[in-house]
Each structure stands twice: as structure tokens, then as C-alpha cells.
Design a protein around this motif. Structure first.
Motif, PDB file in Angstrom:
ATOM      1  N   UNK A  34     -20.358  -9.426  -8.505  1.00  0.00           N
ATOM      2  CA  UNK A  34     -21.180  -9.412  -7.173  1.00  0.00           C
ATOM      3  C   UNK A  34     -20.668 -10.591  -6.457  1.00  0.00           C
ATOM      4  N   UNK A  35     -20.516 -10.129  -4.979  1.00  0.00           N
ATOM      5  CA  UNK A  35     -20.178 -11.080  -4.134  1.00  0.00           C
ATOM      6  C   UNK A  35     -18.446 -11.065  -3.788  1.00  0.00           C
ATOM      7  N   UNK A  36     -17.698 -10.337  -4.807  1.00  0.00           N
ATOM      8  CA  UNK A  36     -16.351 -10.555  -4.472  1.00  0.00           C
ATOM      9  C   UNK A  36     -15.930  -9.469  -3.263  1.00  0.00           C
ATOM     10  N   UNK A  37     -15.041 -10.078  -2.634  1.00  0.00           N
ATOM     11  CA  UNK A  37     -14.517  -9.416  -1.564  1.00  0.00           C
ATOM     12  C   UNK A  37     -13.436  -8.416  -1.652  1.00  0.00           C
ATOM     13  N   UNK A  38     -13.414  -7.282  -1.170  1.00  0.00           N
ATOM     14  CA  UNK A  38     -12.414  -6.305  -1.580  1.00  0.00           C
ATOM     15  C   UNK A  38     -11.955  -5.501  -0.139  1.00  0.00           C
ATOM     16  N   UNK A  39     -10.687  -4.995  -0.503  1.00  0.00           N
ATOM     17  CA  UNK A  39      -9.984  -4.398   0.754  1.00  0.00           C
ATOM     18  C   UNK A  39     -10.260  -2.904   0.116  1.00  0.00           C
ATOM     19  N   UNK A 119     -15.763 -26.067   0.789  1.00  0.00           N
ATOM     20  CA  UNK A 119     -15.773 -25.719  -0.675  1.00  0.00           C
ATOM     21  C   UNK A 119     -14.514 -24.673  -0.572  1.00  0.00           C
ATOM     22  N   UNK A 120     -14.628 -23.720  -1.714  1.00  0.00           N
ATOM     23  CA  UNK A 120     -13.698 -22.607  -2.260  1.00  0.00           C
ATOM     24  C   UNK A 120     -14.738 -21.454  -2.789  1.00  0.00           C
ATOM     25  N   UNK A 121     -14.373 -20.314  -2.762  1.00  0.00           N
ATOM     26  CA  UNK A 121     -15.156 -19.176  -3.309  1.00  0.00           C
ATOM     27  C   UNK A 121     -15.129 -19.491  -4.630  1.00  0.00           C
ATOM     28  N   UNK A 122     -16.220 -19.208  -5.033  1.00  0.00           N
ATOM     29  CA  UNK A 122     -16.523 -19.224  -6.764  1.00  0.00           C
ATOM     30  C   UNK A 122     -15.445 -18.496  -7.620  1.00  0.00           C
ATOM     31  N   UNK A 123     -15.253 -17.178  -7.045  1.00  0.00           N
ATOM     32  CA  UNK A 123     -14.326 -16.361  -7.838  1.00  0.00           C
ATOM     33  C   UNK A 123     -12.977 -16.531  -7.390  1.00  0.00           C
ATOM     34  N   UNK A 124     -12.688 -17.369  -6.541  1.00  0.00           N
ATOM     35  CA  UNK A 124     -11.222 -17.290  -6.105  1.00  0.00           C
ATOM     36  C   UNK A 124     -11.178 -18.733  -5.467  1.00  0.00           C
ATOM     37  N   UNK A 450     -21.094 -13.203   5.238  1.00  0.00           N
ATOM     38  CA  UNK A 450     -21.311 -12.264   4.102  1.00  0.00           C
ATOM     39  C   UNK A 450     -21.887 -13.226   3.044  1.00  0.00           C
ATOM     40  N   UNK A 451     -23.100 -12.831   2.377  1.00  0.00           N
ATOM     41  CA  UNK A 451     -23.128 -13.891   1.192  1.00  0.00           C
ATOM     42  C   UNK A 451     -22.230 -14.214   0.429  1.00  0.00           C
ATOM     43  N   UNK A 452     -22.095 -15.409   0.164  1.00  0.00           N
ATOM     44  CA  UNK A 452     -21.043 -15.999  -0.462  1.00  0.00           C
ATOM     45  C   UNK A 452     -21.428 -17.289  -1.433  1.00  0.00           C
ATOM     46  N   UNK A 453     -20.861 -16.880  -2.528  1.00  0.00           N
ATOM     47  CA  UNK A 453     -20.935 -18.062  -3.822  1.00  0.00           C
ATOM     48  C   UNK A 453     -19.746 -19.047  -3.762  1.00  0.00           C
ATOM     49  N   UNK A 454     -19.993 -20.304  -3.686  1.00  0.00           N
ATOM     50  CA  UNK A 454     -19.287 -21.353  -3.495  1.00  0.00           C
ATOM     51  C   UNK A 454     -18.901 -22.312  -4.579  1.00  0.00           C
ATOM     52  N   UNK A 455     -17.810 -22.939  -4.632  1.00  0.00           N
ATOM     53  CA  UNK A 455     -17.729 -24.201  -5.506  1.00  0.00           C
ATOM     54  C   UNK A 455     -17.841 -25.247  -4.301  1.00  0.00           C
ATOM     55  N   UNK A 456     -18.633 -26.231  -4.338  1.00  0.00           N
ATOM     56  CA  UNK A 456     -18.588 -26.958  -3.218  1.00  0.00           C
ATOM     57  C   UNK A 456     -17.395 -28.047  -3.144  1.00  0.00           C
TER      58      UNK A 456
END
Length: 478
Positions: A34-39, A119-124, A450-456
Motif C-alpha cells: 500500500x502506498x507504492x507507486x506503479x506505472x 527524506x525518502x520513500x519508505x519502500x524505496x 499522493x499519500x506518502x510513507x516516508x523515512x524522515x
């Protein structure tokens, strides 16, 4: 990503009936979060291939089975994948999915100069995460339980606002967490960003400081309602004393606090004697908050520093911090027609707008914040409220917030309440907050595309509030 993972992801199939949402089924072993961006690349027979950017919102995985779920389409990518049209999307009968790369993700933010790197995307971890600076013209609710890294993360965002915008801010700081925001972090070499912060006009006002950095309030500048709250007077139940208070300037003039009680006693009326006794019992003239010829906090805010930190933790009497808050908020509201943008940051917001506090000062501060939350946005008065639990802030305030920053939250009751208030957050992403580590956060609302999960990311300046370590015995003592 390995060639095997890439090939597996290409086998994922998606369909969109309305051109706004999509459903997908992945191959066994493929991973979607959930939250991942895809093409999404459409493969409809006889149709030209089109690429669209989407976000996975729900994922279900059965044991030994293939993942399936749903998401929403964020926009249409042009032929070379270098532009994203967020106003266009198309339906498709068949499409493949693959993770969005860093370059495509950056397209979400439009002009990168108007975004804040946090920061960066939590999953990437290799993909930078940003906030949209221009969308801080909405109220923001910042929430996370103790130990989640909430204050540290808030400092990251405030630093970036100071670097990348000209938006002034006033920070209500009960725990002295932001008093070092002028000082570069001691680790490593000084960066360009730290030098940019050092050039900002940042004032830190403290109770014990001498002029010009003293945190003071001028009593005679307070509204009548604020003065009555200081003395815990009701205009009807305490009508005689309240009436005396209305004329206190005529009674005692611009004299020192030590002369207030003698001045009232010299009046000789029963109401004046009652007010004098009340003044002594509440120790109002002992409060260090009164300006007595020094500049008041409202005078300093009028000069429009880039940031003004109000260190509210050093007062001897708890009512003093509430008087500062009320004086500042009342003054800002009285001048609202000037329409000068200001971000009002209230850390530990439950100290100022709890639904359970009933003292006159608490009620007056809370009601002013409720009013600013409901009507202040159009005047350029924008709130950023930080607290540990949503239930500790008056619901009329939270309901006016369009931005959400959520850090670790394990309470199902609190998560359910946030889901009710912020219905635009995908439930699966909200539920993820219970598994966040320190420094991980979910951002949703207007200030993210878009809703974003982040590592600060790291702080640029010194953090004022840090955990106290447990003292350990030396080995020779064991």
C-alpha cells in the motif's frame, strides 16, 4: 531490482473500468505494498500503448497465492515519460504493472523548486520524498505517540520551510525543543542549507532572557476577556470585581505590578478590595510575564521575523504560558484583515486546545484556536498542531485540518478516529502506522500529491529535546 523481480512484476495484470481506479492481480511471489507507486502500461488489443502513474492502495495476499488489490490512477504520462498530466487518465481493459522509478516519481511534484525535501520513500530509500510548500496554506495536524520521533521530524519540515519559503512562523514551544533552531547540527561539515538557515531572521524568546529576547506580555494590551480570564472573573457572577477590572487602567495607571494591590486598596471600594485580594491570592503580580517597559511578544511579532520561537517551558506559574498564547493569538486575530501569511506552529497542542480543560484561560485559548481553525485560513493564519493523540485536541479543530502527518500510532481507537476524520487516507496505509519505526511517517492531504510513507531525513540544526539516557553503573561497581 533484479531481472527476476522485474519479470515477475511485468506479469501483474490490471484493469480500470472508470479511468480513475484500477484493480490488479500479481504473479505468485510478486510484491506490492500500500502506498507504492506503479506505472500502468495499457496493452489493450488494437489500442496505442499508454503509460499512467498509479498508486497501490489495498493489497491482499493469501498463503501460497498471488497478491491482488486496488489503487487509483494519478495521471497520464506522455510518450517519453517526462511529463505527468494529473488532469487526465484513461480506462483500460488490460495493463501491466511495474514500480515507478525515481525520475517518474519526481514528476508528481511538478516544479521541484517549490517542494520541500524531507527524506525518502519508505519502500524505496533511493527515491526522495517531498512536501508541496504552497499547500501549507491549509491547517495541518501532526500526530504520533511518544517515542515516534514526532518532534524531530517536525523540526525537519520547519527547517525546509525556512530554507525554501518566505513564510513567517511562530512556534509555541512548551518543551524547549526548537530553541536551537538557529544553530547548525554539530555533526559533519556545514552545508549550504545550514548556511541558508543561519541567514534567516530567527528570534528565540525565553522567560529568563533579558531584553531584547525576553518573552513578555503587556497586561494593558490584553483584551478585556483575556484580563478577566487571568483573574478568573465572570462578567455576571463576579460583576462588581469585573467592573473594577474594566477601569483598572484608570485606577492604577501604568504602574509597576507591585503597585497594583496598593492602588486597588487606595480605591477603598468593596469591589476594589475584593479584586486586590484576588490578585494576591492568585499571585498575579508575581508572574514574570509582565513587560514592565520591555518589548512585548506582540511587538516582536509585528516586525515579522522569519521564525519566532516562544520558549514556554520556563515559567514558574503554569498560567503564564497560557497568557502568552492568548496574547499572541488574540493579537493575530485582531490584525487578521491585514491578511499577512503566518504559520502558527503549536507543539504539544493538547496543552492549549484540549477538550477537557475548563479553566478560564484554557477555555479562552481553546476557543480562539477553534475560531482560527474555522475562519483563519482565508486571512493567512494557518495552523500546524502537533500532539500525541487526536483525542487530546478539540474535535472542532482537527476537523478543519486538510493535511495529516502521522507517525507511529499503535492505539486502534486513535487510528479509527483518524480514519473517520481524514477519510481521504487509504485505510491500509493508515493501518501501517502501527508498525512504523522511529522516524517513519505517513503524509496525506493537500501538501503531498499522493499519500506518502516516508523515512524522515536528518536534521540540519540542533534538536532541543532529546531522550534522557538511563544511567549505567561502571564495570568496577558491579
Amino acid at each position: 531490482m533484479s531481472e527476476v523481480e522485474s519479470a515477475t512484476l511485468e506479469k501483474a495484470a490490471a484493469v480500470s473500468i472508470d479511468g480513475r481506479h484500477f484493480q490488479f492481480v500479481g504473479a505468485t511471489g510478486s510484491r506490492f505494498e500500500p502506498g507504492g507507486l506503479v506505472i500502468l502500461r495499457s496493452t489493450d488489443e488494437g489500442e496505442e500503448e499508454t503509460d499512467q502513474l498509479g498508486q497501490v492502495e489495498e493489497v491482499t495476499v493469501t498463503i501460497g497465492g498471488a497478491p491482488h488489490g486496488s489503487g487509483r490512477i494519478l495521471g497520464l504520462l506522455n510518450g517519453d515519460g517526462r511529463h505527468l498530466d494529473v488532469r487526465r487518465s484513461v480506462a483500460f481493459g488490460s495493463a501491466t504493472l511495474r514500480p515507478a522509478d525515481a525520475r517518474t516519481t519526481e514528476l508528481l511534484y511538478g516544479d521541484a523548486t517549490a517542494s520541500l525535501p524531507i527524506g525518502s520513500f519508505l519502500a524505496s530509500q533511493h527515491i526522495p520524498a517531498r512536501l508541496l510548500a504552497q499547500r501549507f496554506n491549509r491547517h495541518t495536524f501532526w500526530c504520533g505517540q511518544s517515542g515516534s520521533g514526532k518532534t524531530y521530524a517536525l523540526g525537519v519540515v520547519l527547517e525546509q520551510l525556512l530554507i525554501h519559503t518566505a513564510l513567517p512562523m511562530v512556534i509555541f514551544d512548551p518543551n524547549a525543543d526548537f530553541v536551537h533552531i538557529r544553530q547548525a547540527h554539530p555533526a559533519g561539515e556545514t552545508t549550504d542549507a545550514q548556511r541558508a538557515l543561519a541567514e534567516r531572521d530567527i528570534r528565540v524568546l525565553r522567560p529568563s532572557a533579558a531584553s531584547p529576547d525576553a518573552l513578555r506580555v503587556r497586561f494593558l494590551d490584553l483584551s478585556l476577556r483575556a484580563k478577566a480570564a487571568v483573574f478568573r472573573l465572570d462578567p455576571l457572577d463576579d460583576r462588581a470585581e469585573h467592573n473594577e477590572l474594566m477601569h483598572i487602567e484608570d485606577t492604577v495607571g501604568l504602574i509597576e505590578p507591585t503597585r497594583v494591590v496598593p492602588g486597588l486598596l487606595d480605591r477603598g471600594t468593596p469591589a476594589a478590595r475584593e479584586l486586590a485580594a484576588r490578585t494576591e491570592n492568585l499571585r498575579v503580580t508575581d508572574w514574570s510575564i509582565w513587560a514592565q517597559g520591555l518589548a512585548a511578544v506582540t511587538d516582536i511579532l509585528e516586525t515579522r521575523p522569519d521564525a519566532t520561537v516562544l520558549d514556554l517551558g520556563g515559567f514558574a506559574y503554569p498560567e503564564e504560558s497560557l497568557v502568552v498564547a492568548l496574547a499572541v493569538l488574540d493579537d493575530l486575530w485582531d490584525k487578521r484583515e491585514q491578511r499577512r501569511p503566518l504559520l502558527i506552529v503549536i507543539d504539544e497542542a493538547h496543552n492549549f486546545c484540549s477538550p477537557d480543560q475548563t479553566s478560564p484561560l484554557h477555555v479562552a485559548v481553546r476557543e480562539r484556536i477553534v475560531q482560527i481553525a474555522a475562519e483563519g485560513r482565508k486571512f493567512g493564519l494557518w495552523l500546524l498542531l502537533s500532539t500525541q493523540r487526536p483525542s487530546r485536541v478539540h474535535p472542532s479543530i482537527i476537523s478543519q485540518c486538510d493535511n495529516l502527518a502521522l507517525m507511529k500510532m499503535t492505539s486502534p481507537v486513535d487510528l479509527d478516529e483518524l480514519a473517520t476524520i481524514f477519510g481521504f487516507v487509504p485505510p491500509a496505509m493508515l493501518a501501517r502506522a502501527s508498525r512504523f519505526r522511529q522516524g517513519e511517517a505517513l503524509f496525506a492531504g493537500g501538501f503531498v500529491p499522493a499519500p506518502t510513507m516516508v523515512t524522515m531525513g536528518p536534521r540540519l540544526t540542533r534538536e532541543g529535546g532529546a531522550d534522557v539516557a538511563v544511567p549505567l553503573r561502571q564495570a568496577r561497581e558491579l
